[in-house]
Design a protein around this motif. Structure first.
Motif, PDB file in Angstrom:
ATOM      1  N   SER A   1       9.643  -4.516  -3.910  1.00 46.99           N
ATOM      2  CA  SER A   1       8.774  -3.361  -3.732  1.00 46.99           C
ATOM      3  C   SER A   1       8.400  -2.811  -5.091  1.00 46.99           C
ATOM      4  CB  SER A   1       9.442  -2.281  -2.871  1.00 46.99           C
ATOM      5  OG  SER A   1      10.522  -1.685  -3.565  1.00 46.99           O
TER       6      SER A   1
ATOM      7  N   PRO B   1       3.796   3.012  -6.472  1.00 45.81           N
ATOM      8  CA  PRO B   1       2.355   3.038  -6.208  1.00 45.81           C
ATOM      9  C   PRO B   1       1.561   2.738  -7.469  1.00 45.81           C
ATOM     10  CG  PRO B   1       3.445   4.917  -5.184  1.00 45.81           C
ATOM     11  CD  PRO B   1       4.472   4.251  -6.052  1.00 45.81           C
TER      12      PRO B   1
ATOM     13  N   PRO C   1      -4.001   5.814  -3.086  1.00 46.54           N
ATOM     14  CA  PRO C   1      -3.936   4.906  -1.932  1.00 46.54           C
ATOM     15  C   PRO C   1      -5.284   4.381  -1.470  1.00 46.54           C
ATOM     16  CG  PRO C   1      -2.517   6.807  -1.600  1.00 46.54           C
ATOM     17  CD  PRO C   1      -3.313   7.086  -2.840  1.00 46.54           C
TER      18      PRO C   1
ATOM     19  N   ARG D   1      -1.970  -2.097  -2.169  1.00 46.28           N
ATOM     20  CA  ARG D   1      -0.669  -1.653  -1.657  1.00 46.28           C
ATOM     21  C   ARG D   1       0.294  -2.833  -1.504  1.00 46.28           C
ATOM     22  NH1 ARG D   1      -1.696   3.112   0.990  1.00 46.28           N
ATOM     23  NH2 ARG D   1       0.403   3.716   0.331  1.00 46.28           N
TER      24      ARG D   1
ATOM     25  N   ASP E   1       4.141  -1.679  -1.806  1.00 47.03           N
ATOM     26  CA  ASP E   1       4.071  -0.301  -2.282  1.00 47.03           C
ATOM     27  C   ASP E   1       5.141   0.532  -1.564  1.00 47.03           C
ATOM     28  OD1 ASP E   1       3.403   2.420  -2.693  1.00 47.03           O
ATOM     29  OD2 ASP E   1       1.259   1.998  -2.752  1.00 47.03           O
ATOM     30  N   ARG E   2       6.029   1.147  -2.349  1.00 41.19           N
ATOM     31  CA  ARG E   2       7.136   1.911  -1.746  1.00 41.19           C
ATOM     32  C   ARG E   2       6.666   3.110  -0.939  1.00 41.19           C
ATOM     33  NH1 ARG E   2      10.114   1.484  -7.455  1.00 41.19           N
ATOM     34  NH2 ARG E   2      10.565  -0.743  -7.308  1.00 41.19           N
ATOM     35  N   SER E   3       5.516   3.654  -1.283  1.00 39.47           N
ATOM     36  CA  SER E   3       5.040   4.823  -0.536  1.00 39.47           C
ATOM     37  C   SER E   3       4.639   4.462   0.890  1.00 39.47           C
ATOM     38  CB  SER E   3       3.864   5.482  -1.258  1.00 39.47           C
ATOM     39  OG  SER E   3       2.720   4.638  -1.273  1.00 39.47           O
TER      40      SER E   3
END
Length: 281
Positions: free
Chosen positions: A167, A170, A174, A179, A239-241
């Motif tokens: 991962s 960001p 977005p 992503r 993307d960790r978000s």
């Protein structure tokens, strides 16, 4: 599930799918000796983790063989070569007589020296035998197990594909930034058709995707991917978000959807390796 000192193996000894999964940076085991050497708060080390990516991999796995590192990346980075030892923090590094890689120079070698813009993580340098011990106890067993799983999958199916799951922070807003980043070392570790299948699945799920930039794949792909011998390897950066809470610490409401996305990617890759039928069926 079987367990070794620094990683867990999920799945049967003989792979039931040509797709083999790896999660080398999800470990959260911090040995006491490591914590005693820190000059910063232990919470700082979380930024080195692919935070909770192990939960995604375990949740998405069905019949596939999966290796999950349990020892933290701060202890030893399984996605670096054994020789990528940093002379600033490792007394044994100078014994190798090799030029420093870009990763080592940036502070992200076999034993990471820094996190982000923070200064050095450690109070002093590690003894040569300390780092060598980590290599023998943790690094080599993981890579040996991964090589054995891939060899067994190739022997059974005539082809094997490693999906190395990571991962990333960001990369930007977005609405405009990718992503998901697919790495194949610019075509050196896998045939192009595999990355194309992953990209197609991501777009079906409404996820913007990029290839090889800024993450093309590290030592794991370089070491284990050999398309000429029928062993392909892809790195996946998520993307960790997408799956963590706003603090990028705990699993968030998006974790279920990302686990489903990862499962769809695994299915597509299994179908691509054995056209017309999923490997586990």
């Amino acid at each position: 599930m079987t367990s070794a000192a620094s990683f867990d193996r999920h799945g049967p000894a003989l792979p039931e799918s040509p797709v083999v999964l790896s999660a080398p940076h999800g470990g959260r085991d911090y040995p006491e000796s490591l914590l005693a050497a820190l000059r910063v708060s232990p919470t700082v080390l979380r930024a080195l983790e692919d935070r909770h990516v192990d939960s995604l991999a375990i949740g998405a796995r069905r019949a596939e063989t999966l290796l999950v590192a349990t020892r933290a990346r701060a202890w030893i980075d399984l996605n670096r070569a054994e020789h990528e030892r940093d002379p600033q923090i490792d007394e044994g590094a100078h014994l190798l007589g090799r030029p420093l890689s870009a990763k080592v120079r940036s502070g992200l070698g076999l034993v990471p020296r820094r996190v982000g813009t923070l200064g050095q993580l450690w109070k002093g340098r590690f003894a040569a035998e300390d780092v060598t011990g980590r290599i023998h106890a943790d690094h080599r067993p993981y890579h040996l197990a991964l090589a054995e799983a891939l060899a067994a999958a190739r022997a059974r199916f005539g082809i094997a594909l490693l999906l190395d799951i990571h991962s990333m922070p960001p990369l930007g807003a977005p609405e405009s930034a990718p992503r998901l980043v697919i790495g194949d070392r610019f075509g050196r570790s896998a045939a192009a058709r595999f990355g194309a299948r992953v990209e197609a699945v991501a777009r079906q799920h409404g996820i913007a995707v990029a290839a090889n930039t800024p993450y093309a794949g590290g030592h794991i792909l370089e070491r284990h991917g050999d398309p000429r011998r029928g062993v392909h390897a892809l790195q996946l950066e998520i993307d960790r978000s997408l799956y963590l809470d706003p603090a990028l610490d705990a699993l968030g409401p998006g974790a279920e959807a990302v686990t489903a996305l990862l499962r769809a990617i695994i299915d597509a890759l299994a179908d691509e390796t054995l056209p017309g039928a999923l490997a586990a069926e």
